[in-house]
Scaffold this active site. Structure first.
Site, short mmCIF file in Angstrom:
data_model
loop_
_atom_site.label_atom_id
_atom_site.label_comp_id
_atom_site.label_asym_id
_atom_site.label_seq_id
_atom_site.Cartn_x
_atom_site.Cartn_y
_atom_site.Cartn_z
N LYS A 144 0.75 -1.15 0.08
CA LYS A 144 -0.15 -0.03 -0.11
C LYS A 144 0.86 1.32 0.20
CE LYS A 144 -3.44 2.36 2.67
NZ LYS A 144 -4.42 2.27 3.80
N ASP B 186 6.01 -4.36 12.13
CA ASP B 186 7.32 -3.75 12.71
C ASP B 186 8.46 -4.75 12.64
OD1 ASP B 186 5.84 -1.66 13.04
OD2 ASP B 186 5.12 -1.94 14.95
#
Length: 278
Positions: A203, A271
């Protein structure tokens, strides 16, 4: 765990970015509110965890590395809680405190094992122009003095990383031959020139380049070439959600597929990808 810790125990890692507190409220639904058509959560217990860049530092610490965390947080009760959690886990605390902003707090409501809502308390704008020179010089001095092996930029566009200090810190890392890895967001996407490892998601690439790349290997190869032309990273990892992870060193490319598991909360999953492949 001991062998894994020994493998990484000599590594000195600096994580720079947006540290957060993840707040969980667990309970069960006791009915519908008479005030609105929403469930009423009967609280059972709460938890506070390290989030954002602090979550990455925590994962690194669990591998046995010597890790320091730098960035900007508020000067409030949650920054004090951040200090306590970092000390508890043995993570070096190099966070700058700014009374003009809150410490980012993400509160998740978990009802009967289901994540039903999230409430965010944060300031996303970068409004620390008076801090730039101080932060840059402080971190550059630390890089010179402490001889880090790896520097990870964990950027959520919450205010810790500006174009000015990104450039200064990257320059210092290059001079010191420190391996650099970046988990970017759109605002500073192309600021990380010459990094060793760049790890966006699909994205973010489509937003940054105003494109519609899909998760196929051919499309990802085109995206990787475009990224390489724009920032010149040596390694590229693109997370593709349920479609896996794309890996490229600009000579070899492949997509590693995923497998489905049932989980309640995916906090920190993206992450962690920024450090798994270092």
């Amino acid at each position: 765990m001991d062998s894994m810790s020994n493998k990484y125990s000599d590594l000195r890692v600096l994580v720079i970015g947006d540290a957060m507190i993840d707040h969980y409220i667990y309970g069960s639904v006791s009915g519908e509110s008479p005030e609105a058509p929403v469930p009423v959560l009967k609280q059972d217990h709460i938890e506070y965890r390290l989030g954002g860049a602090a979550n990455v530092a925590l994962h690194l610490k669990s591998l046995g590395t010597k890790v320091q965390l730098a960035g900007i947080i508020g000067d409030d009760n949650y920054s004090s809680l951040m200090d306590e959690l970092l000390e508890k886990h043995g993570i070096g605390n190099l966070l700058f405190k700014d009374a003009a902003r809150p410490t980012t707090l993400k509160t998740r409501l978990i009802a009967d094992g289901q994540h039903i809502a999230r409430v965010d308390k944060e300031v996303c704008e970068y409004n620390h122009t008076g801090y730039d020179d101080y932060i840059s010089s402080s971190i550059v001095k630390m890089l010179d003095d402490q001889k880090f092996d790896i520097c990870i930029f964990q950027d959520y566009n919450k205010g810790s990383l500006s174009l000015k200090n990104i450039k200064a810190i990257l320059s210092a890392c290059t001079k010191q031959a420190i391996f650099t890895a970046v988990d970017p967001k759109v605002e500073n996407f192309l600021a990380y020139q010459g990094v060793d490892l760049f790890k966006p998601n699909l994205k973010e690439i489509n937003t940054a380049f105003s494109t519609i790349f899909d998760a196929s290997l051919n499309s990802m190869n085109i995206a990787s070439n475009r990224l390489n032309a724009a920032i010149g990273s040596k390694l590229t990892i693109i997370t593709l959600s349920e479609n896996g992870v794309y890996l490229s060193d600009h000579t070899n490319q492949l997509i590693v597929p995923t497998f489905q598991i049932d989980i309640v909360d995916v906090c920190g999953a993206g992450d962690a990808l920024s450090l798994i492949h270092i």
